[in-house]
Motif scaffolding. Structure first.
Motif, PDB file in Angstrom:
ATOM      1  N   SER A   1     157.138 114.754  27.717  1.00 12.72           N
ATOM      2  CA  SER A   1     156.704 115.892  28.526  1.00 12.72           C
ATOM      3  C   SER A   1     157.809 116.929  28.693  1.00 12.72           C
ATOM      4  O   SER A   1     157.563 118.128  28.548  1.00 12.72           O
ATOM      5  CB  SER A   1     156.218 115.405  29.896  1.00 12.72           C
ATOM      6  OG  SER A   1     157.286 114.866  30.649  1.00 12.72           O
ATOM      7  N   VAL A   2     159.047 116.487  28.982  1.00  8.05           N
ATOM      8  CA  VAL A   2     160.134 117.443  29.227  1.00  8.05           C
ATOM      9  C   VAL A   2     160.914 117.779  27.969  1.00  8.05           C
ATOM     10  O   VAL A   2     161.572 118.830  27.916  1.00  8.05           O
ATOM     11  CB  VAL A   2     161.096 116.916  30.307  1.00  8.05           C
ATOM     12  CG1 VAL A   2     160.394 116.835  31.651  1.00  8.05           C
ATOM     13  CG2 VAL A   2     161.676 115.558  29.936  1.00  8.05           C
ATOM     14  N   ARG A   3     160.850 116.924  26.946  1.00  9.45           N
ATOM     15  CA  ARG A   3     161.606 117.174  25.722  1.00  9.45           C
ATOM     16  C   ARG A   3     160.821 117.975  24.691  1.00  9.45           C
ATOM     17  O   ARG A   3     161.410 118.770  23.949  1.00  9.45           O
ATOM     18  CB  ARG A   3     162.040 115.841  25.097  1.00  9.45           C
ATOM     19  CG  ARG A   3     162.998 115.030  25.938  1.00  9.45           C
ATOM     20  CD  ARG A   3     164.264 115.789  26.227  1.00  9.45           C
ATOM     21  NE  ARG A   3     165.301 114.932  26.818  1.00  9.45           N
ATOM     22  CZ  ARG A   3     166.442 115.375  27.309  1.00  9.45           C
ATOM     23  NH1 ARG A   3     166.711 116.676  27.281  1.00  9.45           N
ATOM     24  NH2 ARG A   3     167.321 114.548  27.829  1.00  9.45           N
ATOM     25  N   SER A   4     159.518 117.768  24.607  1.00 13.73           N
ATOM     26  CA  SER A   4     158.712 118.424  23.576  1.00 13.73           C
ATOM     27  C   SER A   4     157.631 119.335  24.152  1.00 13.73           C
ATOM     28  O   SER A   4     157.466 120.473  23.713  1.00 13.73           O
ATOM     29  CB  SER A   4     158.048 117.354  22.687  1.00 13.73           C
ATOM     30  OG  SER A   4     159.002 116.471  22.169  1.00 13.73           O
ATOM     31  N   PHE A   5     156.894 118.842  25.125  1.00 14.21           N
ATOM     32  CA  PHE A   5     155.787 119.611  25.685  1.00 14.21           C
ATOM     33  C   PHE A   5     156.283 120.813  26.483  1.00 14.21           C
ATOM     34  O   PHE A   5     155.735 121.924  26.371  1.00 14.21           O
ATOM     35  CB  PHE A   5     154.924 118.695  26.551  1.00 14.21           C
ATOM     36  CG  PHE A   5     153.663 119.338  27.057  1.00 14.21           C
ATOM     37  CD1 PHE A   5     153.033 120.349  26.346  1.00 14.21           C
ATOM     38  CD2 PHE A   5     153.082 118.929  28.252  1.00 14.21           C
ATOM     39  CE1 PHE A   5     151.865 120.933  26.810  1.00 14.21           C
ATOM     40  CE2 PHE A   5     151.924 119.507  28.725  1.00 14.21           C
ATOM     41  CZ  PHE A   5     151.323 120.516  28.005  1.00 14.21           C
TER      42      PHE A   5
ATOM     43  N   LEU B   1     155.479 124.766  25.940  1.00  8.08           N
ATOM     44  CA  LEU B   1     154.834 125.521  27.005  1.00  8.08           C
ATOM     45  C   LEU B   1     155.630 126.786  27.340  1.00  8.08           C
ATOM     46  O   LEU B   1     155.042 127.852  27.584  1.00  8.08           O
ATOM     47  CB  LEU B   1     154.707 124.623  28.242  1.00  8.08           C
ATOM     48  CG  LEU B   1     153.706 125.005  29.326  1.00  8.08           C
ATOM     49  CD1 LEU B   1     152.299 125.077  28.758  1.00  8.08           C
ATOM     50  CD2 LEU B   1     153.769 124.007  30.471  1.00  8.08           C
ATOM     51  N   ARG B   2     156.956 126.677  27.354  1.00 11.74           N
ATOM     52  CA  ARG B   2     157.795 127.842  27.659  1.00 11.74           C
ATOM     53  C   ARG B   2     157.611 128.957  26.640  1.00 11.74           C
ATOM     54  O   ARG B   2     157.665 130.143  26.984  1.00 11.74           O
ATOM     55  CB  ARG B   2     159.271 127.442  27.699  1.00 11.74           C
ATOM     56  CG  ARG B   2     159.668 126.604  28.874  1.00 11.74           C
ATOM     57  CD  ARG B   2     161.163 126.648  29.108  1.00 11.74           C
ATOM     58  NE  ARG B   2     161.923 126.118  27.999  1.00 11.74           N
ATOM     59  CZ  ARG B   2     162.291 124.844  27.898  1.00 11.74           C
ATOM     60  NH1 ARG B   2     161.933 123.970  28.830  1.00 11.74           N
ATOM     61  NH2 ARG B   2     163.008 124.427  26.877  1.00 11.74           N
TER      62      ARG B   2
ATOM     63  N   VAL C   1     161.627 128.024  33.274  1.00  9.91           N
ATOM     64  CA  VAL C   1     162.063 126.757  32.671  1.00  9.91           C
ATOM     65  C   VAL C   1     161.731 125.584  33.582  1.00  9.91           C
ATOM     66  O   VAL C   1     161.146 124.580  33.156  1.00  9.91           O
ATOM     67  CB  VAL C   1     163.572 126.799  32.368  1.00  9.91           C
ATOM     68  CG1 VAL C   1     164.050 125.443  31.875  1.00  9.91           C
ATOM     69  CG2 VAL C   1     163.882 127.887  31.340  1.00  9.91           C
ATOM     70  N   VAL C   2     162.095 125.712  34.853  1.00  6.86           N
ATOM     71  CA  VAL C   2     161.825 124.633  35.807  1.00  6.86           C
ATOM     72  C   VAL C   2     160.323 124.465  36.009  1.00  6.86           C
ATOM     73  O   VAL C   2     159.824 123.330  36.107  1.00  6.86           O
ATOM     74  CB  VAL C   2     162.517 124.923  37.147  1.00  6.86           C
ATOM     75  CG1 VAL C   2     162.179 123.840  38.177  1.00  6.86           C
ATOM     76  CG2 VAL C   2     164.028 125.009  36.963  1.00  6.86           C
TER      77      VAL C   2
END
Length: 252
Positions: free
Chosen positions: A118-122, A126-127, A137-138
């Motif tokens: 979720s935080v490494r690829s998704f 999304l950004r 980013v957050v």
């Protein structure tokens, strides 16, 4: 039961950080795509594979301690202090902390992989598609973590169920899969009887009762608990990592 998970917490986050970046960078160099944008399809594929590798390491590090923690909580809450006194609830045997794999490890791996993914690829994907706003980013980290919690919440409870069900150890993979599906259905869905038309002709067999299914309130509870925890932890983790990496680059 919190001592064992606390001991492996440091190597656990090393798997999520340095180990992930090592695998991701090595894959990108081998595939010749390191110069591409981090949000390009080849780089995202490398990131997803690296997330799987890091999650496998995390799972092997934490399986024994997390299974033992779930078993101790079960014994204390559902056996020692249970309102049921007919002896039907018995203590489950405790896993050894050094165990790296066992019943429920597959569910733990899926949970860990989706959380890292979720935080490494998704989140980077999304950004790339979100307009520039303050704190983007957050926000993307939190939204990505929140989205996967719809899957990781029931998977996490499935891990707890398998870890605290001694009968699962003697079952084959297919039998254990059927047990897991039954648990998820009974845990998160409530059967609602449909209206059945009964005829006056007694020579015909009465129709079988059919059911509709609706989501159980337990699903919302588990999602809320998982989302509150994992969204906070993973968003803080990658935010601290980005800050430290930025400081180290400026010090060079």
């Amino acid at each position: 039961g919190g001592l064992a998970p606390a001991v492996v917490a440091c190597p656990q986050f090393l798997a999520l950080g340095p180990v992930y970046h090592f695998i991701n960078g090595s894959l990108a160099d081998c595939a010749g795509v390191s110069a591409l944008s981090p949000t390009s399809a080849p780089r995202l594929c490398c990131s997803a594979i690296a997330a799987l590798g890091a999650s496998l390491g995390e799972t092997m590090l934490t399986f024994g301690s997390q299974a033992r923690n779930a078993q101790m909580a079960y014994n204390n809450s559902f056996v020692h202090f249970a309102s049921v006194v007919d002896g039907s609830r018995k203590n489950v045997p405790l896993n050894r902390v050094r165990d790296v794999w066992g019943v429920g490890a597959e569910a733990l791996l899926v949970r860990n992989f989706l959380s890292v993914f979720s935080v490494r690829s998704f989140s980077p994907w999304l950004r790339e598609r979100m307009p520039d706003i303050q704190g983007k980013v957050v926000l993307c980290d939190a939204l990505a973590s929140l989205a996967v919690c719809t899957i990781t919440a029931p998977v996490h409870q499935l891990f707890n169920f398998l870890a605290t069900t001694p009968e699962a150890r003697s079952l084959s993979f297919s039998e254990r899969s059927a047990m897991a599906r039954r648990f998820l259905r009974e845990q998160y869905f409530v059967p609602l009887p449909r209206e059945v038309m009964i005829t006056a002709d007694l020579s015909q067999r009465p129709p079988e009762q059919e059911y509709s299914w609706r989501m159980s309130p337990v699903a919302l509870r588990d999602f809320g608990m998982r989302a509150t925890y994992i969204t906070t932890v993973m968003s803080l983790f990658v935010a601290i990592e980005r800050t430290l990496c930025s400081v180290m680059r400026e010090m060079r």
